[in-house]
Design an enzyme around this catalytic site. Structure first.
Site, PDB file in Angstrom:
ATOM      1  N   GLU A   1       4.120  -0.013   0.779  1.00 49.97           N
ATOM      2  CA  GLU A   1       3.255   0.828  -0.051  1.00 49.97           C
ATOM      3  C   GLU A   1       3.835   1.058  -1.449  1.00 49.97           C
ATOM      4  O   GLU A   1       4.108   2.179  -1.870  1.00 49.97           O
ATOM      5  CB  GLU A   1       2.992   2.169   0.639  1.00 49.97           C
TER       6      GLU A   1
ATOM      7  N   GLU B   1      -1.580  -0.694   8.841  1.00 46.40           N
ATOM      8  CA  GLU B   1      -1.327   0.626   9.400  1.00 46.40           C
ATOM      9  C   GLU B   1      -2.645   1.338   9.667  1.00 46.40           C
ATOM     10  O   GLU B   1      -3.589   1.244   8.884  1.00 46.40           O
ATOM     11  CB  GLU B   1      -0.503   1.504   8.441  1.00 46.40           C
TER      12      GLU B   1
END
Length: 688
Positions: free
Chosen positions: A158, A322
């Site tokens: 991320e 995710e």
């Protein structure tokens, strides 16, 4: 890829199911690690992302390495037939590195050096951190690159944020010199330097935007955001050098993000540029299911929009890297998924192009900020709780969907999304500060097509327009002359385009076009927007279109027509009875302009007419009511239908021809009842 071509982005012949696994948190509990292997099999999981934040476990002291635990973990996963997505650990540094090499720490926009802590708090320019990440990644590639369990590389985690240290300032100035060909006058012209006496006489005077310095020069702000994207990509490219060198056949990804509340694309980085450097797009999805501000179907349409954007970036399947099997720990209200929602939300991801359902996290942490974040394995370490059973059900379902792997879906409709334009319009000190809502506006136009089961590609301005019958361009505030030329060419060659209010107002430097709206846009649309009226939240107007009246909020463009036909008019205010919606025949194509922000029922009627005129069809013939979505992935000889009930009630649907239920194996035809949150996956031969 072509319509019927299959592209397996991971070279796996199964849907990936599993997720982020952090065994480094449990190295002193071999019993827990042994339980994990047993539970992996019971949950029908097959793929695990390992090592994401494991630097301190891999290199507890500088130059002292401990890879043996990772050897065991990968071998054990391989022993049950599982695969590993091996991560590079750069997302969080060990404390010894911050202490010994403080230059790796970020400096914030107020020029304050940050302490060690958190994650993604590293300087993107630091030579030390770039060297350290390459050293670590080379060791990982040398040790594990040939292991048969390794499926992919997961680079960092991320990416986001920015650094304003002296090294980053110098890198920014060098980036600007290259962009403006070492011509300081060109930079001053692009940034409108005379404003507030902000003309630079030397490159060394330039600083990144700061609340204690300059933050109102929009050209500076825009270029800084572009630089942060490029510097992040540069950092990423540095990370993957040893991986490309030593493991050239192993695909590489990093996980993209989306804002959770409104389900809009991550704003800090321009993913359209980042995507060019990835083998596979992956993203982390955490919708707030069962929230109190919208219907389940409305939220589902937003999830579909993000899926279609990230799928369209490379026109191939993506990965859900995710998600949560239950709740999360960082929403304002962390509500658990209701029974059935986990399977439904998982199938929606697959329906829109994902070849995986992966979770954060496999096992709940015992301490720190993620100890109550959803996981496959809860603190009870049990296979008997509701969440674990629902995860196993998803795993069993995915095992029946191997034929879907690598398939894409054709689309006749495209919606254009642009990160740079979003940055610029948000920076603009005008309009409504809280009502610009560029990504949300795209959602509103997208929703009609989602409701009608019409596939949509959400594309960027760099992608090819020519294959689409309909191109929708809402609120594209920033338009370079190159983009304007491409829109003109698309329409001239027979395309149908829809443009809206607050479009085409500034160029790529965030400078307004002089002389009013750009002449080429006037030619294509046959109008000249004269001014934009911004309404207060309690204000409203209405537009008459097709014999009906539709509510207007937030924005209304006062329009002067030239060659355009008036399709709708404003019903009040000083521009009452003037054009609000227009159409214009331009060479072989047609160009529509929507002057104001109108309610959803307008979009339903407006796009219905266009879809019928262009013979744009749903991907499958399935009759259903509101709140049911049908998405299709197309294989060479068959279609895979995902029929999903995003309502809290039973819904009746009707198939026009026979198909095989991929989970039960039964032959389906005619009317079928879907229970609350139920999804049915159906294979239909193409000739059906």
């Amino acid at each position: 890829m072509s319509v019927h071509e299959k592209t397996s982005v991971t070279k796996a012949n199964f849907m990936l199911h599993g997720g982020d696994y952090n065994p480094d948190q449990w190295l002193d509990r071999p019993d827990i690690l042994a339980d994990d292997i047993k539970l992996m099999k019971l949950s029908h999981s097959n793929t695990f992302s390992v090592g994401i934040f494991a630097w301190s476990a891999l290199e507890p002291e500088e130059g002292v390495y401990n890879f043996e635990w990772l050897d065991d973990i990968i071998d054990n996963i391989h022993g049950i037939g599982g695969k590993v997505i091996l991560a590079t650990p750069s997302g969080a540094r060990p404390a010894w590195m911050s202490q010994k090499y403080p230059e790796v720490l970020r400096v914030n926009s107020e020029r304050v050096k940050q302490l060690h802590g958190g994650r993604h708090n590293h300087c993107l320019t630091s030579e030390v951190y770039r060297e350290k990440t390459q050293e670590m990644n080379r060791l990982l590639a040398e040790r594990f690159g040939n292991h048969p369990a390794i499926l992919m590389w997961h680079i960092s985690n991320e990416y986001g944020g920015e650094c304003h240290c002296d090294k980053c300032q110098e890198a920014f100035r060098n980036w600007l010199k290259e962009k403006y060909n070492h011509d300081l006058k060109a930079l001053n012209d692009a940034w409108w330097g005379p404003f507030w006496s902000h003309t630079y006489s030397d490159w060394s005077q330039i600083e990144s935007p700061s609340p204690i310095g300059e933050s109102m020069v929009h050209g500076l702000n825009l270029d800084w955001r572009r630089f942060v994207t490029d510097q992040t990509i540069s950092f990423y490219q540095n990370e993957i050098v040893p991986l490309r060198e030593l493991t050239p056949t192993i695909p590489i990804t990093t996980n993209f993000m989306a804002d959770t509340h409104d389900l809009i694309p991550f704003q800090t980085l321009d993913y359209s540029k980042f995507a060019q450097h990835l083998d596979v797009i992956s993203w982390d999805a955490y919708p707030a299911w069962h929230n109190d501000w919208e219907s389940t179907a409305s939220l589902a349409s937003k999830v579909g929009f993000i899926n279609d954007l990230y799928r369209s970036l490379k026109q191939q399947p993506f990965l859900l890297m995710e998600s949560t099997p239950s709740g999360v720990n960082w929403h304002d209200v962390n509500k658990a998924k209701r029974p059935g929602m986990h399977l439904l939300s998982s199938m929606q991801m697959v329906a829109h192009g994902s070849d995986s359902i992966l979770y954060f996290q496999w096992r709940k942490s015992r301490g720190s900020s993620e100890k109550f974040h959803g996981a496959v394995v809860d603190h009870d370490n049990s296979q008997d709780n509701r969440v674990f059973k629902e995860v196993a059900e998803v795993g069993q379902t995915l095992e029946k969907l191997s034929g879907v792997i690598g398939t894409n879906r054709p689309a006749d409709v495209a919606i254009l999304y642009d990160w740079e334009s979003n940055w610029a319009v948000n920076d603009a000190q005008g309009f409504g500060m809280k009502t610009k809502q560029y990504p949300q506006t795209l959602h509103q136009h997208y929703r009609y097509f989602w409701e009608q089961d019409i596939p949509v590609d959400v594309i960027t301005k760099e992608q090819d327009f020519s294959s689409y019958k309909l191109l929708i361009v809402p609120m594209l505030y920033l338009m370079s002359e190159e983009t304007i030329s491409r829109i003109k060419e698309y329409a001239a060659n027979g395309g149908t385009i829809v443009l809206t209010y607050i479009s085409g107002l500034v160029n790529e430097h965030d400078l307004t076009y002089l002389g009013g709206w750009h002449q080429e846009l006037q030619e294509v649309f046959g109008i000249k927007p004269l001014e934009t009226d911004t309404l207060y939240p309690k204000d409203q107007n209405s537009v008459s279109f097709g014999g009906k009246s539709y509510l207007l909020k937030d924005y209304a463009t006062v329009i002067e027509t030239n060659s355009a036909t008036v399709e709708g008019i404003y019903e009040s205010d000083f521009y009452e009875n003037t054009p609000a919606v227009t159409s214009n025949e331009y060479k072989a194509g047609k160009a529509y302009y929507i002057g104001g922000r109108l309610e959803h029922s307008f979009h339903q009627e407006f796009y219905k007419e266009i879809v019928e005129a262009l013979s744009i069809k749903p991907a499958a013939k399935v009759k259903h009511g509101e709140g049911v979505s049908v998405q299709v992935r197309r294989a060479p000889e068959c279609d895979y239908l995902f029929i999903m009930n995003f309502t809290e009630e039973n819904q009746t649907i009707e198939l026009d021809s026979e198909g095989i239920d991929l989970v039960s194996g039964e032959m389906l035809s005619g009317e079928i009842t879907l229970a609350k949150y139920e999804a049915r996956m159906v294979e239909k031969k193409r000739n059906s």
